[in-house]
Design a protein around this motif. Structure first.
Motif, PDB file in Angstrom:
ATOM      1  N   UNK B 269       0.965  -1.738  -0.117  1.00  0.00           N
ATOM      2  CA  UNK B 269      -0.007  -0.324   0.007  1.00  0.00           C
ATOM      3  C   UNK B 269       1.224   1.133  -0.371  1.00  0.00           C
ATOM      4  N   UNK B 270       1.930   0.717   0.319  1.00  0.00           N
ATOM      5  CA  UNK B 270       2.959   2.736  -0.050  1.00  0.00           C
ATOM      6  C   UNK B 270       3.355   2.572  -1.728  1.00  0.00           C
ATOM      7  N   UNK B 271       3.854   3.844  -1.163  1.00  0.00           N
ATOM      8  CA  UNK B 271       3.773   4.361  -2.876  1.00  0.00           C
ATOM      9  C   UNK B 271       4.997   4.898  -3.144  1.00  0.00           C
ATOM     10  N   UNK B 272       5.475   5.008  -4.100  1.00  0.00           N
ATOM     11  CA  UNK B 272       6.831   5.314  -5.084  1.00  0.00           C
ATOM     12  C   UNK B 272       6.717   6.589  -6.026  1.00  0.00           C
ATOM     13  N   UNK B 273       7.251   7.420  -5.925  1.00  0.00           N
ATOM     14  CA  UNK B 273       6.984   8.632  -6.812  1.00  0.00           C
ATOM     15  C   UNK B 273       8.489   8.743  -7.474  1.00  0.00           C
ATOM     16  N   UNK B 274       8.496   8.685  -8.564  1.00  0.00           N
ATOM     17  CA  UNK B 274       9.308   9.053  -9.766  1.00  0.00           C
ATOM     18  C   UNK B 274       9.227   9.256 -11.285  1.00  0.00           C
ATOM     19  N   UNK B 275      10.449   9.188 -11.631  1.00  0.00           N
ATOM     20  CA  UNK B 275      10.639   9.878 -12.900  1.00  0.00           C
ATOM     21  C   UNK B 275      11.006   9.088 -13.431  1.00  0.00           C
ATOM     22  N   UNK B 305       5.891  11.864   4.589  1.00  0.00           N
ATOM     23  CA  UNK B 305       6.036  13.011   3.087  1.00  0.00           C
ATOM     24  C   UNK B 305       6.368  11.424   2.207  1.00  0.00           C
ATOM     25  N   UNK B 306       6.075  12.181   0.829  1.00  0.00           N
ATOM     26  CA  UNK B 306       6.763  11.910  -0.407  1.00  0.00           C
ATOM     27  C   UNK B 306       8.140  10.728  -0.546  1.00  0.00           C
ATOM     28  N   UNK B 307       7.729   9.612  -1.398  1.00  0.00           N
ATOM     29  CA  UNK B 307       8.726   9.193  -1.342  1.00  0.00           C
ATOM     30  C   UNK B 307      10.288   8.660   1.061  1.00  0.00           C
ATOM     31  N   UNK B 308       8.765   8.127   1.475  1.00  0.00           N
ATOM     32  CA  UNK B 308       9.787   8.365   2.380  1.00  0.00           C
ATOM     33  C   UNK B 308       8.586   7.234   3.283  1.00  0.00           C
ATOM     34  N   UNK B 309       9.224   6.152   3.879  1.00  0.00           N
ATOM     35  CA  UNK B 309       8.699   4.776   4.646  1.00  0.00           C
ATOM     36  C   UNK B 309       8.871   4.694   5.394  1.00  0.00           C
ATOM     37  N   UNK B 310       7.924   4.439   6.230  1.00  0.00           N
ATOM     38  CA  UNK B 310       8.256   3.907   8.322  1.00  0.00           C
ATOM     39  C   UNK B 310       8.012   3.069   8.511  1.00  0.00           C
ATOM     40  N   UNK B 311       9.184   2.038   9.250  1.00  0.00           N
ATOM     41  CA  UNK B 311       9.642   1.343   9.399  1.00  0.00           C
ATOM     42  C   UNK B 311       9.680   1.017  10.843  1.00  0.00           C
ATOM     43  N   UNK B 312      10.392  -0.562  11.206  1.00  0.00           N
ATOM     44  CA  UNK B 312      11.187  -0.410  11.751  1.00  0.00           C
ATOM     45  C   UNK B 312      12.862  -1.279  11.540  1.00  0.00           C
ATOM     46  N   UNK B 313      13.690  -0.872  12.744  1.00  0.00           N
ATOM     47  CA  UNK B 313      14.442  -1.262  12.362  1.00  0.00           C
ATOM     48  C   UNK B 313      15.016  -2.910  12.709  1.00  0.00           C
ATOM     49  N   UNK B 314      15.079  -4.217  11.936  1.00  0.00           N
ATOM     50  CA  UNK B 314      15.393  -4.745  11.930  1.00  0.00           C
ATOM     51  C   UNK B 314      16.859  -5.530  12.239  1.00  0.00           C
ATOM     52  N   UNK B 315      17.231  -5.598  11.385  1.00  0.00           N
ATOM     53  CA  UNK B 315      19.174  -5.617  11.577  1.00  0.00           C
ATOM     54  C   UNK B 315      19.920  -4.992  11.922  1.00  0.00           C
ATOM     55  N   UNK B 316      21.349  -5.002  12.912  1.00  0.00           N
ATOM     56  CA  UNK B 316      21.688  -3.621  12.238  1.00  0.00           C
ATOM     57  C   UNK B 316      23.090  -3.741  12.130  1.00  0.00           C
ATOM     58  N   UNK B 361      12.403   6.095   9.893  1.00  0.00           N
ATOM     59  CA  UNK B 361      12.073   6.838   8.783  1.00  0.00           C
ATOM     60  C   UNK B 361      12.461   6.525   7.168  1.00  0.00           C
ATOM     61  N   UNK B 362      12.885   5.951   6.297  1.00  0.00           N
ATOM     62  CA  UNK B 362      13.922   5.777   5.423  1.00  0.00           C
ATOM     63  C   UNK B 362      13.147   6.857   3.963  1.00  0.00           C
ATOM     64  N   UNK B 363      14.320   7.507   3.734  1.00  0.00           N
ATOM     65  CA  UNK B 363      13.688   8.445   2.618  1.00  0.00           C
ATOM     66  C   UNK B 363      14.720   8.442   1.549  1.00  0.00           C
ATOM     67  N   UNK B 364      14.045   9.259   0.563  1.00  0.00           N
ATOM     68  CA  UNK B 364      14.799   9.520  -0.457  1.00  0.00           C
ATOM     69  C   UNK B 364      14.739  10.093  -1.640  1.00  0.00           C
ATOM     70  N   UNK B 365      15.231  10.742  -2.602  1.00  0.00           N
ATOM     71  CA  UNK B 365      14.382  12.107  -3.478  1.00  0.00           C
ATOM     72  C   UNK B 365      14.282  10.982  -4.818  1.00  0.00           C
ATOM     73  N   UNK B 366      13.426  11.115  -5.392  1.00  0.00           N
ATOM     74  CA  UNK B 366      12.520  11.409  -7.292  1.00  0.00           C
ATOM     75  C   UNK B 366      13.827  10.695  -7.586  1.00  0.00           C
ATOM     76  N   UNK B 367      14.614  11.063  -8.271  1.00  0.00           N
ATOM     77  CA  UNK B 367      15.823  11.324  -8.784  1.00  0.00           C
ATOM     78  C   UNK B 367      16.813   9.341  -8.271  1.00  0.00           C
ATOM     79  N   UNK B 368      16.319   9.540  -7.774  1.00  0.00           N
ATOM     80  CA  UNK B 368      17.482   7.976  -6.441  1.00  0.00           C
ATOM     81  C   UNK B 368      16.704   6.888  -6.737  1.00  0.00           C
ATOM     82  N   UNK B 369      15.148   7.170  -7.277  1.00  0.00           N
ATOM     83  CA  UNK B 369      14.847   6.025  -7.333  1.00  0.00           C
ATOM     84  C   UNK B 369      14.648   5.595  -8.993  1.00  0.00           C
TER      85      UNK B 369
END
Lengths: 301, 390, 270
Positions: B269-275, B305-316, B361-369
């Protein structure tokens, strides 16, 4: 389509390729003619003569077709007796070779390198030595004035007849076939990973149980291959029965030789040869069905 | 070394719709490739991708089912291996164990009936080139793995072939020796100006040495380009996954704007905005997110916000110069498909560290996808029938 | 398998009773071979054990007899001829069997090994009928052909295994370096399998030298091999001359085994 790095498009239409002559066939395979000498040699000096024997077995004195040679064989009690005796002796030889050969092969396969090479020498030297020489050695040992009877006489025991009877035949047969059995078993046993047995023991199996449940089944290809080899060789064996057996211990091979050499009854000899061949091929076929031929080839020395 | 330059001035190696099919298996399905003079071309792919078959077809040990192999403009597909004049370095080197190093290297010259005196001279020079001077009298088994590799190289180069074919030549060596030999090999190739086609399954090796990388998968070429092209602009999800680590987020294009903006929905259900251009609504795609392009922060505010997914740290995982976080972004327990890998460079102590279980929260910019079609090899096509040519 | 003591490095270490049994059986295997040697040097006029004294009288009777020497000469001719024939045919056959892929390979392999499962007595009489018909019976060549049939299957197996041990990439490498298929074989494969070929040849020679049944039927007054001569002699009486002849054959066997072993170790590059 693909682009090369210079940015030049090298798009090719595959129809273009279809118009070109097909490339030549796979490169190997051009060597098949090398089989010709072997196949021609076998065809001329093996397959054709055997075929000739089969034809002869159906021929009467005048050259006409007949089954009388087979009738003569199967209607005479003496020949039936020889046939059954041949199977019996070959079977007993196989069983004794296996009982004696299995522990020997086991020790051979699971000893240190120094002991193993010495043991191997003790198996290989007799194996490579002429059967006639070895049989002569046994005659020296077993005959009435031979080594064993001299020792027995020294101990005040009476003379025992060890040769020119069934016991002499069995000693000679088992002795001659033992190296075949041992070498076949050995080649299989060398490939058995000892860790399987260790694992079984770590899982609670006793030493004896680990052997029967793990090691012995893994050595079965060797048991089957060695037994087949020994049975086939023993069933057609000529030299040892003639030299060490008694008159009543003669097997099919002796009868064939006698028919050819003394009675010059070639057609009847051919019929007996075909019967011996059928027994051999039947064993082989049985083996191929049960174990598979790959095993036999891989268990060869 | 007097390298035989192409008379035609064309490319030393051109493959034209080259096929290799077996009874019920397509090993190589119609590949086209051209390698320019003096280039170091690496054919990269997993085992079974057809890369070695392709090399063996060029060398002449596997007959193509159809297609052309042009060396300097001449079709060599019908020539036996010994007439092709290509240097080949085999996996495990295939040095002749009964011949000394000198005799191994002299072998191709003897076959070419080079005069005795010249052979001695050329072999010695070649052994010097690969830094094996003085070892000519040894037998291959008396050499180390690295030295054996050099003998194989010397033997393949001493007759000055136009092209050198190499089949995983460093595969048998340990990692440290590999990387030093990679650099040496590359330097030697530059110096002798020889065209190399180098098969490997090691992408790091490919990136180190190649001017041109061809990624193969399922008998087809997935992508053909410079190392930078392949790493930064992978053409397919397979290439992106094969060239370095990446997060491949699979989803469906929900909307494609005229300006190339895509809205991609992930099964969670999450969303990616890319070009990206060339996609339309309904396409199944994979978005490649390189771990080093993702940033990780504390979730501020309830709204993503756009291109930001919330989650939990599963491993480091501590990598020394960086920290790798596995962030579970799925609703349920973390599966591989619902985990994002983030590689955060460590900048001294000021960098905020997270630990297992933290909400992030994991984020990235449109151009990185980078939006990619799943793979090219998904549809395998059989070659046109031999008979029905025209 | 009696003992329960087991070292960690000897998982399958046989127990003491089994080892004792094995050594007894090895003595059983060696006994008839070893017993002959002292008998052959006996000073007694008849067969007795232990020999009362040392003498070379039986060797004088063996080597001083023209018939025995003639038999050795016939055996050398037969064994050499069949060894050469066997090795050439089997080496050629092993190449496609190992290096080529063709559909009926298992069948061909089976055909080549067929003489192994046919009792020698049958092969012998079959060839006897054929050679008698074309007037080739009783010749050295006939015996050599018979022995080639008997030994070839084993030679094919041994040489196939040897060739299997040579990485086919070496031949590919040779061809990529400019060698033709034949040159690749001659300069790379052949030197690598040469020890195997020579071993197979020695083995074929020894087998032919010792084999009895084929020359018993295919030989004749002009082609009596040593084995046939021994056979005829043993059938009459067990005299110590045979012990001298046997010791000669044992020496030949040892010599060939040692040669084959040295051959294995002689390769500096292996």
């Amino acid at each position: 389509m693909a682009l090369d790095v210079d940015g030049q498009a090298t798009v090719r239409v595959s129809e273009a390729a279809a118009e070109r002559p097909p490339v030549r066939k796979a490169l190997p395979g051009g060597q098949l003619w090398l089989l010709l000498p072997a196949l021609a040699f076998l065809a001329i000096f093996f397959a054709y003569p055997l075929f000739d024997v089969v034809l002869r077995s159906f021929r009467d004195g005048q050259g006409g077709f007949t089954v009388q040679n087979y009738e003569a064989f199967f209607s005479r009690a003496i020949y039936i007796r020889v046939l059954l005796l041949t199977i019996e002796i070959a079977f007993l030889t196989t069983v004794f070779s296996l009982i004696v050969g299995y522990p020997l092969a086991y020790v051979l396969a699971n000893s240190g390198p120094t002991v193993r090479s010495f043991m191997m020498l003790c198996v290989m030297l007799p194996f490579m030595t002429s059967i006639l020489v070895r049989t002569y050695g046994w005659m020296v040992i077993l005959r009435p004035n031979g080594v064993i009877n001299t020792v027995f006489a020294g101990l005040g025991l009476g003379e025992i007849q060890l040769i020119y009877n069934r016991s002499g035949l069995m000693i000679g047969m088992v002795y001659t076939m033992l190296p075949y059995m041992v070498l076949t078993l050995y080649s299989v046993m060398r490939g058995i990973d000892g860790r399987f047995v260790a694992v079984a023991q770590s899982l609670g199996a006793g030493r004896w149980s680990a052997f029967w449940r793990i090691y012995f089944p893994l050595s079965m290809p060797g048991v089957a291959g060695g037994s087949l080899l020994v049975f086939i060789l023993a069933a057609g064996f000529y030299i040892t029965p003639r030299l060490m057996g008694g008159d009543r211990d003669q097997m099919l091979a002796s009868i064939i030789a006698y028919q050819v050499d003394v009675l010059l009854n070639f057609n009847f000899a051919s019929a007996i040869a075909v019967i011996l061949l059928v027994i051999t091929l039947a064993c082989f076929g049985l083996y191929a069905r049960v174990v598979g031929l790959k095993q036999l080839l891989s268990s060869k020395v | 070394m007097s390298h035989i330059k192409d008379v035609t001035g064309g490319t030393p190696i051109v493959l034209e719709s080259l096929w290799k099919t077996y009874a019920n298996f397509v090993a190589v399905s119609g590949i086209d490739l051209s390698v320019g003079a003096g280039r170091f071309c690496t054919v990269l792919g997993p085992s079974g991708s057809g890369k070695t078959t392709t090399l063996m077809m060029i060398a002449g040990f596997v007959a193509p089912t159809r297609g052309r192999i042009l060396v300097s403009g001449r079709d060599i597909a019908a020539l036996p291996p010994q007439k092709r004049n290509l240097g080949v370095v085999f996996q495990n080197y295939a040095l002749f164990p009964h011949l000394t190093v000198f005799d191994n290297v002299a072998f191709p010259l003897i076959m070419r009936r080079v005069p005795q005196a010249e052979i001695a001279q050329r072999v010695e020079r070649m052994l010097e080139t690969v830094e094996l001077a003085g070892l000519g009298g040894r037998y291959p088994r008396e050499l180390s793995g690295g030295q054996q590799q050099r003998v194989a190289l010397a033997r393949a180069l001493v007759f000055e072939p136009r092209v050198l074919l190499m089949d995983e030549p460093l595969g048998a060596l340990d990692k440290k020796l590999r990387s030093s030999l990679q650099i040496e090999l590359k330097a030697l190739q530059r110096r002798l100006d020889v065209t190399v086609i180098y098969v490997t399954h090691d992408q790091e090796e490919a990136l180190t040495m190649a001017d041109q990388i061809v990624v193969m998968q399922g008998g087809r070429i997935e992508q053909n380009g410079t190392p930078e092209d392949l790493y930064d602009r992978p053409a397919t999800a397979f290439v992106a996954g094969f060239m370095g680590d990446t997060n491949l987020v699979r989803g469906v294009v929900m909307a494609a704007d005229k300006d190339g903006t895509l809205r991609i929905d992930h099964p969670t259900g999450r969303r990616i905005i890319a070009r990206a251009s060339g996609f339309q609504a309904g396409d199944h795609v994979a978005a490649s997110l390189r771990p080093e392009c993702l940033s990780i922060e504390s979730p501020d505010g309830p709204e993503e916000p756009e291109n930001a997914w919330d989650g939990r740290i599963a491993a480091v995982t501590y990598l020394g110069d960086a920290i790798r976080y596995h962030v579970a972004v799925g609703e349920n327990r973390p599966t591989l498909a619902e985990t994002l890998v983030v590689k955060a460079a460590r900048r001294g102590t000021e960098h905020r560290r997270f630990s297992e279980g933290d909400a992030v929260r994991v984020r990235w910019s449109r151009s990185d996808a980078r939006v990619l079609p799943p793979t090219r090899a998904d549809a395998r096509i059989l070659p046109p029938m031999q008979a029905g040519g025209h | 398998m009696g003992s329960d003591v087991m070292g960690s490095d000897a998982l399958l270490n046989p127990g003491l009773p089994v080892r004792v049994f094995a050594w007894i059986m090895l003595a059983f295997l060696m006994a008839p071979v070893l017993i002959i040697i002292p008998v052959s040097f006996s000073s007694a006029q008849y067969l007795s054990f232990p020999p009362p004294g040392f003498s070379l009288q039986w060797y004088e009777r063996f080597l001083g007899n023209k018939d025995w020497l003639a038999a050795i000469w016939v055996s050398i001719q037969v064994a050499t001829l069949s060894a050469v024939l066997t090795v050439i045919i089997a080496t050629l056959a092993a190449i496609p069997l190992v290096r080529s892929d063709f559909s009926r390979k298992t069948l061909i392999y089976g055909l080549l090994l067929a003489p192994m499962i046919v009792p020698v007595i049958i092969t012998a009489i079959a060839l006897y009928f054929i050679f008698a018909r074309i007037g080739m019976g009783g010749t050295v060549i006939a015996i050599a052909i018979g022995h080639t049939i008997v030994v070839m299957p084993i030679a094919v197996v041994v040489l196939s295994a040897t060739l299997q041990g040579v990485d086919s990439r070496l031949e590919n490498a040779a061809m990529s370096l400019g060698a033709s298929r034949f040159q690749a074989f001659r300069r790379v494969t052949l030197p690598l399998i040469a020890p195997g070929i020579i071993s197979a040849g020695l083995f074929a020679f020894l087998t032919s030298f010792d084999e009895l049944v084929i020359p018993l039927f295919l030989g004749g007054p002009n082609a009596q091999t040593l084995a046939v001569r021994i056979w005829n002699s043993v059938m009459l009486e067990i005299e110590p001359t045979i012990a001298a002849v046997s010791t000669f054959l044992i020496a030949l066997t040892v010599l060939i085994m040692v040669a084959a072993n040295l051959l294995k170790k002689a390769r500096r590059w292996a």
